[in-house]
Design a protein around this motif. Structure first.
Motif, mmCIF file in Angstrom:
data_model
loop_
_atom_site.group_PDB
_atom_site.id
_atom_site.type_symbol
_atom_site.label_atom_id
_atom_site.label_comp_id
_atom_site.label_asym_id
_atom_site.label_seq_id
_atom_site.Cartn_x
_atom_site.Cartn_y
_atom_site.Cartn_z
ATOM 1 N N ASN A 170 -0.060 4.521 -6.002
ATOM 2 C CA ASN A 170 -0.170 5.935 -6.376
ATOM 3 C C ASN A 170 -1.612 6.329 -6.665
ATOM 4 O O ASN A 170 -1.877 7.424 -7.125
ATOM 5 C CB ASN A 170 0.716 6.233 -7.595
ATOM 6 C CG ASN A 170 0.304 5.414 -8.806
ATOM 7 O OD1 ASN A 170 -0.303 4.362 -8.658
ATOM 8 N ND2 ASN A 170 0.622 5.886 -9.995
ATOM 9 N N TYR A 184 -4.585 4.425 0.668
ATOM 10 C CA TYR A 184 -4.600 3.964 -0.720
ATOM 11 C C TYR A 184 -4.506 2.453 -0.687
ATOM 12 O O TYR A 184 -3.417 1.904 -0.583
ATOM 13 C CB TYR A 184 -3.419 4.543 -1.504
ATOM 14 C CG TYR A 184 -3.617 5.985 -1.874
ATOM 15 C CD1 TYR A 184 -3.492 6.989 -0.927
ATOM 16 C CD2 TYR A 184 -3.941 6.350 -3.175
ATOM 17 C CE1 TYR A 184 -3.689 8.314 -1.264
ATOM 18 C CE2 TYR A 184 -4.129 7.678 -3.531
ATOM 19 C CZ TYR A 184 -4.004 8.648 -2.570
ATOM 20 O OH TYR A 184 -4.203 9.961 -2.911
ATOM 21 N N VAL A 198 0.824 -1.225 0.000
ATOM 22 C CA VAL A 198 0.000 0.000 0.000
ATOM 23 C C VAL A 198 0.853 1.269 0.000
ATOM 24 O O VAL A 198 0.400 2.323 -0.408
ATOM 25 C CB VAL A 198 -1.012 0.035 1.173
ATOM 26 C CG1 VAL A 198 -2.000 -1.105 1.066
ATOM 27 C CG2 VAL A 198 -0.306 0.021 2.505
ATOM 28 N N ASP A 199 2.105 1.150 0.454
ATOM 29 C CA ASP A 199 2.974 2.330 0.445
ATOM 30 C C ASP A 199 3.330 2.765 -0.970
ATOM 31 O O ASP A 199 3.625 3.926 -1.215
ATOM 32 C CB ASP A 199 4.269 2.055 1.214
ATOM 33 C CG ASP A 199 4.009 1.917 2.708
ATOM 34 O OD1 ASP A 199 2.994 2.470 3.175
ATOM 35 O OD2 ASP A 199 4.806 1.253 3.389
ATOM 36 N N LEU A 200 3.319 1.815 -1.901
ATOM 37 C CA LEU A 200 3.699 2.143 -3.281
ATOM 38 C C LEU A 200 2.514 2.560 -4.144
ATOM 39 O O LEU A 200 2.693 3.034 -5.257
ATOM 40 C CB LEU A 200 4.388 0.932 -3.934
ATOM 41 C CG LEU A 200 5.800 0.599 -3.459
ATOM 42 C CD1 LEU A 200 6.318 -0.629 -4.191
ATOM 43 C CD2 LEU A 200 6.739 1.782 -3.685
ATOM 44 N N THR A 242 3.845 0.678 -11.057
ATOM 45 C CA THR A 242 4.459 1.264 -9.869
ATOM 46 C C THR A 242 4.792 0.163 -8.850
ATOM 47 O O THR A 242 5.321 0.433 -7.789
ATOM 48 C CB THR A 242 3.530 2.288 -9.188
ATOM 49 O OG1 THR A 242 2.294 1.628 -8.900
ATOM 50 C CG2 THR A 242 3.237 3.461 -10.076
ATOM 51 N N ASP A 243 4.410 -1.069 -9.195
ATOM 52 C CA ASP A 243 4.733 -2.248 -8.382
ATOM 53 C C ASP A 243 4.087 -2.275 -7.001
ATOM 54 O O ASP A 243 4.604 -2.898 -6.069
ATOM 55 C CB ASP A 243 6.254 -2.446 -8.266
ATOM 56 C CG ASP A 243 6.855 -2.815 -9.611
ATOM 57 O OD1 ASP A 243 6.118 -3.364 -10.453
ATOM 58 O OD2 ASP A 243 8.049 -2.546 -9.836
#
Lengths: 658, 180
Positions: B15, B54, B11-13, B127-128
């Motif tokens: 966008n 996100y 979830v950190d990646l 964005t992986d």
């Protein structure tokens, strides 16, 4: 069935509260695509030049680009068109985000607003259900605040909202329409929305967007995505971080040395070479890292140009890259000031391009004694506080803000007392990028002078912005596939030689090549603006994924209408000349096509006049910059030619022969 | 051994671009790729900018009843919505339902012949934030139940064992002779 588009526009008469769903003509799609192209056609047909920007008969059009809502990566632009209160010309304003895709999925390609509502309302579009709802409780609220309240009221967190803040309500000439993380900022489209008393447009859609050749189209979209990945993973050598991948990447990098050292501070006044020291850069970076919480993108786009800012005093808000530099540099302040100002500016809904310059202009007038404490009672002495103070005055049109809210050009003339000379960075009454350079660059001279869009980043691109270092040139031209057919060798040769001894501005390259380079850059923007593809993966970027060779394939597969390079090139010219005709009819003159006097230190007036005349000829415009009858005929724009003739902008055939 | 297909979600990646929704809805359109419509996607990005949430979520099982009570997670000081991580197509919320028919949506990992290298949402997430992992897992030998047992077990789960035995007893008394 219609493909790529829905084939319906919403027509909203705000004066009467009437709402109609109107089928569109597929022939217009073939002739103008959609987005800006069909917007221009509607404005030409329905807004004659006698209509003033604040007339109820002016239209405010929200359009999705043609490919928006299909699988085309980065096709997400909302194109808002109207007549600008600042320039009285056609306004170009576009935003990314999620609004356009949602509009498309609700079953419409455009929302066309006319008239003026007697009371504040907002428009709610939910598939077939369309209604004007009371917005009296939203008056005075910020843009993001409004969006949040509307979503709560509708109990639909997935609704997408385009809204105005105080600036739009008060008809500030540079009021924006914010669309949640992105904004239609330029040329006062928010003021037109405010004038029509429509606080917001909220939309939610759950319908399919169909394409004509499914497997072929999806394959093309997948290839497009792969080429984006390639560009993101392989920065172009010789370009600064902002432009080396796709983007622009202002929020992914804190290495802003190039802009800090080369762009102009204050009221577009001075370059501070060497300002970017190690210490300064470290502080800049720590301000950025402290506030940047996440990199975000628009709909169906892998490029992370946006950011979520979490600021200790303002909380969270999303922003796009652009205003990162404008507010700090105009105010001689740091990035932390920038973030604090942007958070407020976005709620008020002002253009991050113009607003900082208007404030810097006011500060300069005050320091030089043209504006006094009498004009600005209570003006703080602290630099940062001054800017926050001015912002609040402007968006409310209070005190001096009443004058400044018209932008630099008009404010200077209202203030008088010599204020006019402080208006040194506008073209066609519109504030320009804060750049002041050395020697005239003929390519940029033409882009600035003749660009209808008035925002250089929406005109330039494709060609490197400056000569490349000799060691980077070969690599650049090696797989430069984006060049139009037949121009490959000459464009490549240009990049290989540009910057060599004797091959520098201003007298190089030759006029023909120069004109072709300028036209190509501009044409690609006109295509993007019709398809809704972001310039950040296309027309603005060096060696972009979208180009004149793959666009026709995508458009054909999406729409089922056959396009090839020639047809698309002609279409771009048609849209470009239609826009020009709208502006000519509204009074755009040759003498307006003049970049700010101090844009370059070394100017060559006679040579510049020659450049402009040559470009007009090349564009097949007459000596006053009006597209000729024959050319308009070739572009299938006879209806434009006839009108321009009737209004006296073009001579009739008989007159010309006489 | 059985194959376990997993989509890892970072979830950190994420966008928040929703390309996964676009690709999924195109893949599952009829005919394939003929349309896009995030509302029909079997993956949704649940997001809330105000709280920096996100979260891509794949549609899981359909349930006709919402949970009794809700959970709320707080991770690193961020409060997540109730149901945020839940994959169910459930009456409590309006995701994972076909907008035209109202039928529940469910992720099928883009199963098809020949198989894709990875589900399409993963392929389109450059964005992986989504990555695909396949692994083998020991499968415990389960005793195979026959049809009657399965049916009875379901009835017992619903009504309780006592009710089943009582009913059986009553049936055999009242309908004596009717069943062999």
């Amino acid at each position: 069935m219609r493909y790529a588009e829905q084939g319906f526009n919403l027509e909203i008469d705000l004066s009467r509260g009437n709402i109609e769903k109107v089928a569109t003509d597929p022939r217009d799609t073939e002739a103008y695509l959609g987005g800006l192209g069909t917007n221009a056609k509607i404005l030409w047909d329905r807004v004659p030049p006698e209509i003033e920007p604040f007339s109820p008969d002016n239209l405010l059009i929200f359009s999705a680009g043609l490919l928006v809502g299909t699988a085309a990566p980065s096709a997400n632009r909302t194109i808002v068109s109207t007549i600008s209160p600042q320039t009285n010309l056609m306004a170009f304003s576009m935003a990314g985000g999620f609004f356009a895709a949602e509009l498309k999925h609700s079953g419409y390609d455009k929302v066309i607003l006319r008239g003026k509502s007697p009371d504040w309302v907002y428009l709610w579009i939910h598939n077939g259900k369309v209604e004007l709802r009371d917005a009296s409780h939203l008056q005075g609220k910020g843009c993001y605040e409004t969006a949040e309240l509307i979503k709560q009221e509708l109990k639909d967190p997935k609704a997408q909202v385009a809204s105005i803040g105080l600036a739009g309500e008060n008809r500030v000439y540079f009021a924006s329409i914010e669309v949640e993380k992105s904004s239609c900022s330029r040329l006062g489209v928010g003021a037109i929305m405010g004038d029509k008393r429509i606080k917001a447009v909220a939309v939610r859609g759950t319908k399919d967007v169909n394409v004509a050749k499914p497997a072929e189209y999806f394959e093309l979209c997948t290839t497009m995505l792969e080429s984006m990945r390639h560009r993101l993973d392989n920065p172009l050598p010789g370009f600064d971080a902002m432009l080396a991948t796709l983007g622009p990447q202002a929020l992914s990098h804190s290495d802003d040395g190039f802009h800090i050292d080369n762009f102009a501070w204050g009221n577009a006044r001075e370059r501070k070479k060497g300002h970017w020291t190690k210490e300064y850069g470290e502080k800049w970076e720590s301000d950025q890292l402290q506030s940047m919480e996440r990199h975000i993108s628009c709909y169906n786009c892998p490029v992370k140009c946006g950011g979520i800012i979490k600021h200790p005093t303002l909380g969270r808000f999303p922003m796009k890259c652009y205003s990162k530099l404008t507010y700090p540099m105009a105010a001689y302040a740091d990035l932390d000031f920038g973030f604090r100002m942007i958070g407020i500016a976005q709620e008020h809904g002002v253009d991050g391009y113009t607003a900082p310059q208007v404030m810097a202009f006011a500060v300069e007038l005050y320091e030089d004694g043209i504006l006094t404490d009498e004009d600005m009672p209570g003006f703080p002495s602290d630099n940062e506080e001054r800017h926050f103070w001015l912002m609040e005055k402007i968006v409310r049109r209070e005190g001096i803000g009443e004058v400044l809210a018209d932008g630099v050009y008009w404010a200077a003339r209202r203030i008088g007392k010599g204020a006019e000379v402080y208006d040194h960075n506008t073209i066609k009454k519109n504030e320009q990028m804060f750049i002041k350079l050395g020697t005239l660059n003929p390519m940029y001279y033409l882009l600035y002078a003749t660009g209808e869009k008035l925002t250089i980043t929406q005109i330039e691109g494709g060609v490197p912005q400056a000569p490349l270092a000799p060691e980077d040139r070969k690599a650049y031209v090696k797989d430069w596939v984006q060049i139009p057919t037949g121009k490959e060798e000459r464009f490549k040769q240009f990049v290989l030689e540009w910057g060599d001894e004797g091959k520098k501005a201003p007298f190089w390259p030759d006029t023909d090549l120069l004109n072709e380079l300028v036209e190509w850059q501009e044409a690609m923007h006109y295509i993007d603006d019709a398809t809704g593809v972001c310039a950040g993966v296309s027309s603005f970027m060096p060696k972009p994924p979208y180009h004149i060779h793959n666009y026709p394939l995508m458009l054909s597969a999406a729409t089922g209408i056959d396009f090839d390079e020639d047809k698309l090139w002609k279409l771009a010219a048609r849209n470009r000349n239609l826009v020009r005709a709208i502006n000519i009819r509204r009074g755009l003159k040759k003498e307006d096509e003049h970049p700010p006097d101090d844009h370059w230190k070394k100017r060559f007036p006679e040579f510049e006049a020659e450049l402009l005349d040559n470009y007009y000829k090349f564009k097949r415009w007459n000596d006053q910059g009006v597209p000729t009858r024959e050319y308009l005929h070739e572009l299938d724009l006879d209806y434009v030619g006839e009108d321009l003739e009737q209004r006296g902008f073009l001579k009739s055939v008989e007159e010309a022969e006489a | 051994m059985k194959k376990v297909k997993t989509i890892k979600i970072d979830v950190d990646l994420c966008n928040g671009c929703r390309a996964c929704e676009v690709a999924c809805s195109a893949f599952h359109a009829e005919p394939k790729y003929s349309s896009t419509n995030p509302e029909k996607s079997n993956i949704r990005v649940l997001f809330d900018v105000k709280r920096n949430l996100y979260i891509p979520v794949m549609a899981g099982e359909y349930t006709d009843a919402e949970c009794m009570g809700r959970d709320q997670y707080i991770i690193d000081g961020t409060e997540y919505d109730e149901c945020t991580f839940c994959r169910a197509s459930c009456p409590a919320r309006d995701v994972f339902k076909d907008p035209d028919s109202g039928l529940p949506l469910k992720c099928d990992m883009c199963e098809e012949e020949p198989p894709l290298e990875e589900p399409l949402c993963v392929k389109w997430c450059i964005t992986d934030a989504l990555t695909y992992v396949e692994r083998e897992e020991e499968e415990e030998e389960e005793e195979k139940l026959d049809d009657v047992e399965i049916g009875l077990e379901a009835l017992a789960n619903k009504h309780g064992m006592k009710k089943i035995t009582d009913t059986l007893a009553r049936l055999s008394m009242s309908k004596k002779g009717e069943y062999v």
